[in-house]
Design an enzyme around this catalytic site. Structure first.
Site, PDB file in Angstrom:
ATOM      1  N   HIS A 160     -29.559 -63.478   8.650  1.00 16.54           N
ATOM      2  CA  HIS A 160     -30.995 -63.753   8.579  1.00 16.54           C
ATOM      3  C   HIS A 160     -31.527 -64.041   9.979  1.00 16.54           C
ATOM      4  O   HIS A 160     -31.643 -65.192  10.395  1.00 16.54           O
ATOM      5  CB  HIS A 160     -31.257 -64.957   7.657  1.00 16.54           C
ATOM      6  CG  HIS A 160     -31.254 -64.634   6.206  1.00 16.54           C
ATOM      7  ND1 HIS A 160     -32.402 -64.419   5.478  1.00 16.54           N
ATOM      8  CD2 HIS A 160     -30.229 -64.471   5.342  1.00 16.54           C
ATOM      9  CE1 HIS A 160     -32.096 -64.143   4.221  1.00 16.54           C
ATOM     10  NE2 HIS A 160     -30.772 -64.167   4.112  1.00 16.54           N
ATOM     11  N   CYS A 211     -30.045 -59.258   5.071  1.00 15.68           N
ATOM     12  CA  CYS A 211     -29.259 -59.747   3.941  1.00 15.68           C
ATOM     13  C   CYS A 211     -29.394 -58.826   2.725  1.00 15.68           C
ATOM     14  O   CYS A 211     -28.929 -57.693   2.755  1.00 15.68           O
ATOM     15  CB  CYS A 211     -29.640 -61.186   3.643  1.00 15.68           C
ATOM     16  SG  CYS A 211     -28.369 -62.085   2.718  1.00 15.68           S
ATOM     17  N   GLU A 230     -34.494 -63.949  11.097  1.00 18.52           N
ATOM     18  CA  GLU A 230     -35.760 -64.689  11.101  1.00 18.52           C
ATOM     19  C   GLU A 230     -35.549 -66.195  11.158  1.00 18.52           C
ATOM     20  O   GLU A 230     -36.462 -66.944  11.540  1.00 18.52           O
ATOM     21  CB  GLU A 230     -36.606 -64.309   9.869  1.00 18.52           C
ATOM     22  CG  GLU A 230     -36.191 -64.945   8.567  1.00 18.52           C
ATOM     23  CD  GLU A 230     -34.949 -64.334   7.915  1.00 18.52           C
ATOM     24  OE1 GLU A 230     -34.526 -64.845   6.852  1.00 18.52           O
ATOM     25  OE2 GLU A 230     -34.409 -63.354   8.464  1.00 18.52           O
TER      26      GLU A 230
END
Length: 255
Positions: A208, A108, A210
């Site tokens: 994102h 991001c 994660e």
């Protein structure tokens, strides 16, 4: 020992005191990939060389917007979360990492920061009439697909030509920085990922990963970073795959 992966943070306030903010998901992703996560507070840019020298790789995380003055842009009403200290430190950290040939993963804001650090520009604000981008209330689910260019590092890492992604960004890469190429796009043409060329060990995505470790593909981005971090030979590859237990222990300690 495991590779040492630095993870950048966002300056913030907690109960009126200065603090560093980091989503726990980054720590979990790095642990599960087989590395030791080292949380990096924002420091004076003069400290970047010493910090980079202690690391085997770096994750540049999400957060507030990069100051448009750094890429010749003009402020827009939608600009949010600009922090000059963070910008200056992370730009210095990128330069040091490039000098040391450290592998870098950007997510991001991290993708945007890497592009600016390498001389690129950003789209200051993306239209969002159909909710394709910046769907903050759907952070834990794919909201649109991304098409990945054949023959690229990212395609090899993800193992797929299409991946479903979340979307928490209102800015994006515009003109590419030196040493980067665009390798993935949303169906509206927005650049969703860039990677390094000419030996630069850089992968950066607009989403994102994660927060989406369960769907196939996203966890492999962190595994790529850790595998690259092992390559210089300064890290013993022996202690690689016990991170699920360690992640669980750390999560329990943090709860």
């Amino acid at each position: 020992m495991r590779p040492r992966i630095g993870i950048t943070t966002s300056p913030s306030l907690h109960e009126g005191r200065f603090s560093e903010a980091l989503d726990r998901a980054y720590v979990t992703a790095v642990l599960r990939a087989g590395a030791l996560p080292l949380v990096l507070p924002v420091l004076d840019p003069s400290r970047a060389a010493a910090v980079a020298a202690c690391l085997d790789g770096i994750v540049f995380t999400g957060g507030g917007d990069v100051d448009p003055a750094l890429y010749g842009g003009d402020p827009v009403p939608e600009l949010r979360g600009v922090n000059a200290r963070r910008d200056a430190y992370e730009l210095a950290l990128v330069r040091q990492a490039l000098d040391l040939a450290l592998p870098m993963l950007g997510t991001c804001r991290g993708c945007q920061l890497l592009n600016v650090a390498m001389g690129g520009t950003l789209v200051p604000h993306l239209p969002n009439s159909d909710g394709r981008h910046c769907a903050r209330d759907r952070w834990a689910e794919p909201v649109h697909n991304v098409s990945v260019l054949e023959g690229t590092l990212l395609r090899t890492v993800l193992g797929s030509e299409v991946i479903g992604v979340n979307s928490l960004h209102h800015q994006a890469v515009a003109e590419l920085g030196t040493g980067l190429r665009a390798v993935a796009w949303a169906d509206d043409g927005v650049i969703e990922a860039v990677e390094g060329v000419d030996g630069r060990r850089v992968l950066a995505v607009q989403w994102h990963p994660e927060l989406l470790l369960t769907p196939p593909g996203n966890a492999t981005l962190f595994r790529w970073l850790v595998e690259e971090a092992r390559r210089p030979g300064s890290v013993d590859p022996g202690g690689a795959v016990t991170e699920d237990a360690e992640a669980g222990a750390l999560a329990g300690a943090a709860a």
